[in-house]
Design an enzyme around this catalytic site. Structure first.
Site, PDB file in Angstrom:
ATOM      1  N   TYR A 105     -14.132  -4.272 -20.548  1.00 33.77           N
ATOM      2  CA  TYR A 105     -14.553  -5.466 -19.804  1.00 33.77           C
ATOM      3  C   TYR A 105     -13.733  -6.491 -19.818  1.00 33.77           C
ATOM      4  O   TYR A 105     -13.060  -6.775 -20.970  1.00 33.77           O
ATOM      5  CB  TYR A 105     -15.844  -6.054 -20.762  1.00 33.77           C
ATOM      6  CG  TYR A 105     -17.217  -5.060 -20.467  1.00 33.77           C
ATOM      7  CD1 TYR A 105     -18.181  -5.681 -19.870  1.00 33.77           C
ATOM      8  CD2 TYR A 105     -17.233  -3.734 -20.884  1.00 33.77           C
ATOM      9  CE1 TYR A 105     -19.296  -5.211 -19.606  1.00 33.77           C
ATOM     10  CE2 TYR A 105     -18.381  -3.311 -20.722  1.00 33.77           C
ATOM     11  CZ  TYR A 105     -19.462  -3.862 -20.219  1.00 33.77           C
ATOM     12  OH  TYR A 105     -20.656  -3.057 -19.837  1.00 33.77           O
TER      13      TYR A 105
ATOM     14  N   HIS B 260     -18.093   0.207  -4.956  1.00 32.40           N
ATOM     15  CA  HIS B 260     -17.159  -1.153  -4.871  1.00 32.40           C
ATOM     16  C   HIS B 260     -16.002  -0.944  -5.888  1.00 32.40           C
ATOM     17  O   HIS B 260     -16.328  -0.590  -6.880  1.00 32.40           O
ATOM     18  CB  HIS B 260     -18.270  -2.008  -5.638  1.00 32.40           C
ATOM     19  CG  HIS B 260     -17.871  -3.504  -5.886  1.00 32.40           C
ATOM     20  ND1 HIS B 260     -17.868  -4.575  -5.318  1.00 32.40           N
ATOM     21  CD2 HIS B 260     -17.068  -3.768  -7.054  1.00 32.40           C
ATOM     22  CE1 HIS B 260     -17.274  -5.703  -5.835  1.00 32.40           C
ATOM     23  NE2 HIS B 260     -16.905  -5.333  -7.052  1.00 32.40           N
TER      24      HIS B 260
ATOM     25  N   HIS C 221     -15.002 -15.871  -8.611  1.00 35.30           N
ATOM     26  CA  HIS C 221     -14.373 -15.457  -9.976  1.00 35.30           C
ATOM     27  C   HIS C 221     -12.808 -15.913  -9.863  1.00 35.30           C
ATOM     28  O   HIS C 221     -12.350 -16.713 -10.810  1.00 35.30           O
ATOM     29  CB  HIS C 221     -14.086 -13.987 -10.655  1.00 35.30           C
ATOM     30  CG  HIS C 221     -15.558 -13.423 -10.701  1.00 35.30           C
ATOM     31  ND1 HIS C 221     -16.315 -13.870 -12.071  1.00 35.30           N
ATOM     32  CD2 HIS C 221     -16.179 -12.480 -10.392  1.00 35.30           C
ATOM     33  CE1 HIS C 221     -17.401 -13.268 -12.206  1.00 35.30           C
ATOM     34  NE2 HIS C 221     -17.291 -12.381 -11.081  1.00 35.30           N
TER      35      HIS C 221
ATOM     36  N   ASP D 225     -17.407 -11.939  -5.249  1.00 36.99           N
ATOM     37  CA  ASP D 225     -16.299 -11.394  -6.162  1.00 36.99           C
ATOM     38  C   ASP D 225     -15.301 -12.569  -6.169  1.00 36.99           C
ATOM     39  O   ASP D 225     -14.654 -13.040  -7.321  1.00 36.99           O
ATOM     40  CB  ASP D 225     -16.105 -10.101  -5.664  1.00 36.99           C
ATOM     41  CG  ASP D 225     -15.622  -9.358  -7.052  1.00 36.99           C
ATOM     42  OD1 ASP D 225     -14.996 -10.084  -8.140  1.00 36.99           O
ATOM     43  OD2 ASP D 225     -15.830  -8.156  -7.235  1.00 36.99           O
TER      44      ASP D 225
ATOM     45  N   HIS E 279     -12.299  -2.119  -7.506  1.00 31.29           N
ATOM     46  CA  HIS E 279     -11.330  -3.073  -7.975  1.00 31.29           C
ATOM     47  C   HIS E 279      -9.866  -2.288  -7.889  1.00 31.29           C
ATOM     48  O   HIS E 279      -9.716  -1.137  -8.297  1.00 31.29           O
ATOM     49  CB  HIS E 279     -11.785  -3.616  -9.261  1.00 31.29           C
ATOM     50  CG  HIS E 279     -12.579  -4.645  -8.946  1.00 31.29           C
ATOM     51  ND1 HIS E 279     -12.323  -5.833  -8.961  1.00 31.29           N
ATOM     52  CD2 HIS E 279     -14.090  -4.836  -9.013  1.00 31.29           C
ATOM     53  CE1 HIS E 279     -13.304  -6.720  -8.785  1.00 31.29           C
ATOM     54  NE2 HIS E 279     -14.592  -6.022  -8.927  1.00 31.29           N
TER      55      HIS E 279
END
Lengths: 339, 339
Positions: free
Chosen positions: B286, B195, B18, B15, B197
């Site tokens: 998104y 998971h 990115h 991750d 964020h």
């Protein structure tokens, strides 16, 4: 049906003072104050990071007299009210009187969690000056719940209208915040507040726990600007509490604008959870221990994290800096015995 | 009595790809891998940010062939096992076979939360190659709980040994994570993962909620390095879960060392919650929408946040970028009607 409402009190211009080494200019304060006011934030705090009168060699000199900054902030407000922080022993009676002349409407009198008894005069003074008067119990993780209730009751008996659970080291877990706020709600008639730090990445979770347990005031800071790894992020709180169904009265876009267009540009560096802030939260020690610990670790050849964790276990408090060297020496001895 | 144990899977090298625009070097990967392995992190992931085969003009070119990076990571491990991410449609059969040759022991096959049915072949391939095989349901906030259960069951029926609730946009609240992980625990025989964020400053709270609801795998990233505002901070997780009474098997000092001495120095900038990452979490859209939205906002003279929030309400998915301009035009019309 809407959920109970509560107040978000922004501390960017007070706790954030630590993060900018007390360098706020009048123009910066005006921009932040205007943004907060227009976004619908009802209360925000302006003071040296260590409260009124904090500007000193010991706590760091302010670039601009805080009374000028308070005046400027008040001048920008159409609706918001300005709070000041007062630590007995640092700020004095005249400081608070001057702050009132500058337009402050609220005072938060801050003591260590076990020392509310030093704040009687200051709480009474706040009330006599016609301020909304709040007791602020710092390092709240260092007292068991019973002790916290006892100390909060002292504040209430002096006349405090709100008592804060202040997680100065960012050391509390959400269930511990819930337990503490609930206990104060159960045992006090006055309102309860919560001030969080993000050392363990739990500032937002702790703030939610506080509100769910009945806190009427919760603190935040734009872009987290504050001591250590910073505070609960004000503009994110506006989004999160809206998602949770609460009315905050804050305009999300406007509070984001002051965070990202004004405060982000003032910040010397982003607020992160680094090694020292993580260990502060984990061990629950004072940030003022960090410098001495660094020296002691070098001198005795031990890991400074071990010293801080040991100090945390001992519940060492500010003023016990001598202990740091004793602890370092002990750890060094133990390490040698293990070899 | 100790609490149930669980696995922390570190995604810094996937991750985080990115956040560094896929620029990881072999030496950087070796240092991070060695640090994670020595700290006792049992699983960590190495791949292009968009999974195996992601290196492309569309998703960003990797500076170094990911197979070389996987090999280097595996070479540093004495105990840890390396995972790879595979998105059907981006990575192909040969990529996974090459990853196995490079030493990968685990694959996570990732699809949009409503599209598990495209992953049958990849899950079966993972099992046939002898990998620990995991289903990864991305943008998990976009499906109601019933749908999530249905999709997770598909993954399980194909042979997945773990199914992940993946909060790609950082949009879930802790009670929503708890509800989703609990539902999968109730309806599946395989294990469940989470998971997170940090777009809404809730990654740590959500990770705790997941573990308390029975997740056996939770993801983290050193210094939060990851897409958007980054992931749950691995080294902070080690401290927090220890405080909560869980056994993580991770050495706190060692995991802090790799975070602060290695990863912090690789990061182009700290992970923060900025305007765009906050709105992503709040609206649940998104990240790929951000660029087009910025253009559309300019073209139609509207606030880009309003466009993103509207897209979130419409549950727009990747591929529907045309919708962005329609939404912008609609908002512009509505705004004019209000004047």
């Amino acid at each position: 049906m809407g959920k109970r409402s509560f107040n978000i009190l922004d501390v960017t211009l007070r706790d954030g003072s630590h993060a900018v080494k007390h360098s706020f200019t009048e123009e910066q304060v005006r921009q932040v104050a205007r943004g907060l006011d227009q976004a619908g934030v009802r209360y925000f705090e302006v003071s040296h990071g260590d409260g009124l009168g904090g500007s000193s060699l010991q706590y760091g000199l302010s670039a601009v007299d805080e009374m000028k900054l308070i005046e400027a902030a008040v001048d920008e407000c159409e609706q918001a009210e300005v709070s000041v922080l007062l630590l007995p022993g640092i700020g004095v009676k005249e400081d608070l009187e001057d702050a009132v002349k500058a337009g402050a409407k609220m005072v938060r009198v801050a003591t260590h969690v076990t020392e509310a008894d030093v704040a009687r005069q200051q709480i009474e003074l706040g009330r006599n000056l016609g301020l909304k008067t709040i007791g602020f119990l710092m390092m709240a993780h260092m007292a068991p719940v019973d002790k916290l209730i006892e100390q909060a009751k002292l504040f209430e008996s002096y006349g405090a209208e709100v008592v804060y659970v202040t997680d100065s080291a960012g050391a509390l877990m959400p269930h511990e915040v819930k337990e503490r706020v609930s206990a104060l709600k159960d045992h006090l008639s006055c309102e309860v507040g919560f001030h969080g730090h993000n050392n363990l990445s739990l500032a937002m979770a702790n703030t939610i726990a506080a509100v769910e347990a009945g806190a009427a005031y919760v603190d935040g800071s734009l872009r987290c600007l504050g001591a250590g790894s910073g505070n609960t992020q004000t503009e994110v709180m506006a989004a999160v509490f809206e998602r949770l169904g609460y009315q905050t009265g804050i305009d999300l876009y406007k509070v984001m604008d002051v965070a990202n267009d004004v405060v982000a540009k003032i910040m010397p560096r982003p607020q992160e959870i680094t090694g020292s802030s993580l260990i502060m939260g984990y061990s629950g020690v004072y940030s003022s221990f960090l410098l001495h610990t660094h020296d002691a670790a070098k001198k005795f050849g031990v890991d400074e994290r071990s010293i801080l964790i040991e100090l945390g276990k001992m519940q060492a408090v500010g003023g016990q800096e001598d202990l740091i060297y004793e602890v370092a020496a002990d750890i060094s001895k133990r390490n040698k015995a293990l070899v």
